[in-house]
Design a protein around this motif. Structure first.
Motif, PDB file in Angstrom:
ATOM      1  N   GLU A  47       0.821  -1.211   0.000  1.00  0.00           N
ATOM      2  CA  GLU A  47       0.000   0.000   0.000  1.00  0.00           C
ATOM      3  C   GLU A  47       0.858   1.265   0.000  1.00  0.00           C
ATOM      4  N   LYS A  63       1.805   2.538  -3.342  1.00  0.00           N
ATOM      5  CA  LYS A  63       0.711   3.093  -4.155  1.00  0.00           C
ATOM      6  C   LYS A  63       0.361   4.521  -3.762  1.00  0.00           C
ATOM      7  N   ASN A  64       1.064   5.064  -2.781  1.00  0.00           N
ATOM      8  CA  ASN A  64       0.836   6.439  -2.343  1.00  0.00           C
ATOM      9  C   ASN A  64       1.208   7.400  -3.476  1.00  0.00           C
ATOM     10  N   PRO A  65       0.280   8.242  -3.944  1.00  0.00           N
ATOM     11  CA  PRO A  65       0.587   9.138  -5.068  1.00  0.00           C
ATOM     12  C   PRO A  65       1.661  10.166  -4.753  1.00  0.00           C
ATOM     13  N   LYS A  66       1.983  10.360  -3.464  1.00  0.00           N
ATOM     14  CA  LYS A  66       3.009  11.325  -3.097  1.00  0.00           C
ATOM     15  C   LYS A  66       4.425  10.751  -3.177  1.00  0.00           C
ATOM     16  N   ILE A  75       8.311   9.277  -7.670  1.00  0.00           N
ATOM     17  CA  ILE A  75       8.468   8.176  -8.616  1.00  0.00           C
ATOM     18  C   ILE A  75       9.850   8.147  -9.241  1.00  0.00           C
TER      19      ILE A  75
END
Length: 283
Positions: free
Chosen positions: A128, A131-134, A137
């Motif tokens: 999980e 999958k944190n958008p913050k 990347i």
């Protein structure tokens, strides 16, 4: 990132004393790897040149406890347990703060993987935290690609001897661009469970365009080339390797926004080291 099975091409099988290279990961074993990445870059635009030296990123990754599956493969939980910026004197406090903030978002990112005895990733699943958008990347992908090349070496199916050379080839998507990666390994030494490899890493990309419609920006990649060389020391009882690698990257792209186009040249140099500790099962 999962390597396609049998993406390995043997260029030289080595001397006549050939044996298979296979991992023998023990049930319940745990490995901890510390990765340090240092980069500097020169960006050239119509406004001139700008030299940027980033703080060193230090990441600690835990893999395990290993679970032996009935099919002979191994499942591992992999997680970033610590991440920080190692900032030398002279950096502006805001740069240090921004980098540490990004590094902190990497903590607990990971997932589970299943691997066979050649090091092929059969399946993987993100946790999980990943999958944190913050999550930054670009920083995360840099770590993933480094570990794919150095911490999880994929072995040939055939038996090989000293001097053997093989390539693990993979098509990647990096920051939206399609890239061909070749990791070339040379078997330098082998003693019981320890293997020493020379590694050469090559990234290339064809000309391509990436559009961000909502932002009204289009990037056209003109050329990209990354080369690195170094050494990897593997313990066949663990799916991790200690490594020392140095490399450089050259990238030329154009950015178009509001009918204005600018060419950008980005030349980077980097150093990477990874140290591994291995803990066998006490069962």
């Amino acid at each position: 990132i999962s390597a396609k099975k049998d993406s390995v091409v043997v260029l030289d099988y080595g001397d006549s004393a050939r044996r298979p290279l296979r991992y023998q990961i023990q049930d319940g074993s745990i490995t901890t790897s510390t990765l340090e990445l240092s980069t500097s870059s020169m960006t050239t635009t119509r406004d001139g040149e700008e030299l940027t030296k980033a703080p060193t990123l230090r990441v600690v990754v835990s893999s395990g406890p290993a679970i032996k599956l009935p099919n002979g493969n191994v499942r591992l939980e992999v997680r970033i347990v610590h991440s920080e910026a190692v900032v030398p004197p002279g950096f502006a406090p805001e740069v240090e703060g921004d980098f540490n903030q990004s590094a902190a978002l990497l903590r607990d990112v990971g997932g589970s993987i299943e691997v066979d005895d050649r090091g092929n990733t059969i399946r993987s699943e993100l946790n999980e935290a990943a999958k944190n958008p913050k999550v930054p990347i670009r920083l995360l992908m840099t770590i993933v690609h480094a570990r794919t090349s150095l911490a999880r070496v994929v072995f040939p199916a055939a038996s090989v001897g000293l001097g053997a050379v093989w390539e693990a080839r993979q098509q990647l998507v990096l920051y939206g661009f399609e890239i061909q990666r070749i990791d070339r390994y040379t078997l330098v030494d082998r003693n019981a469970d320890d293997v020493k490899l020379k590694v050469d890493i090559i990234h290339t990309a064809p000309e391509q365009t990436l559009s961000f419609v909502e932002e009204g920006i289009e990037f056209e990649l003109k050329s990209l080339s990354t080369t690195a060389t170094g050494q990897v020391n593997l313990n066949l009882n663990a799916l991790e390797g200690s490594a020392r690698v140095e490399g450089q990257s050259a990238e030329v792209l154009t950015a178009t926004a509001d009918e204005s186009t600018e060419e950008i040249e980005l030349d980077s140099a980097f150093q990477l080291k990874m140290d591994v500790s291995y803990e066998a099962s006490q069962r």
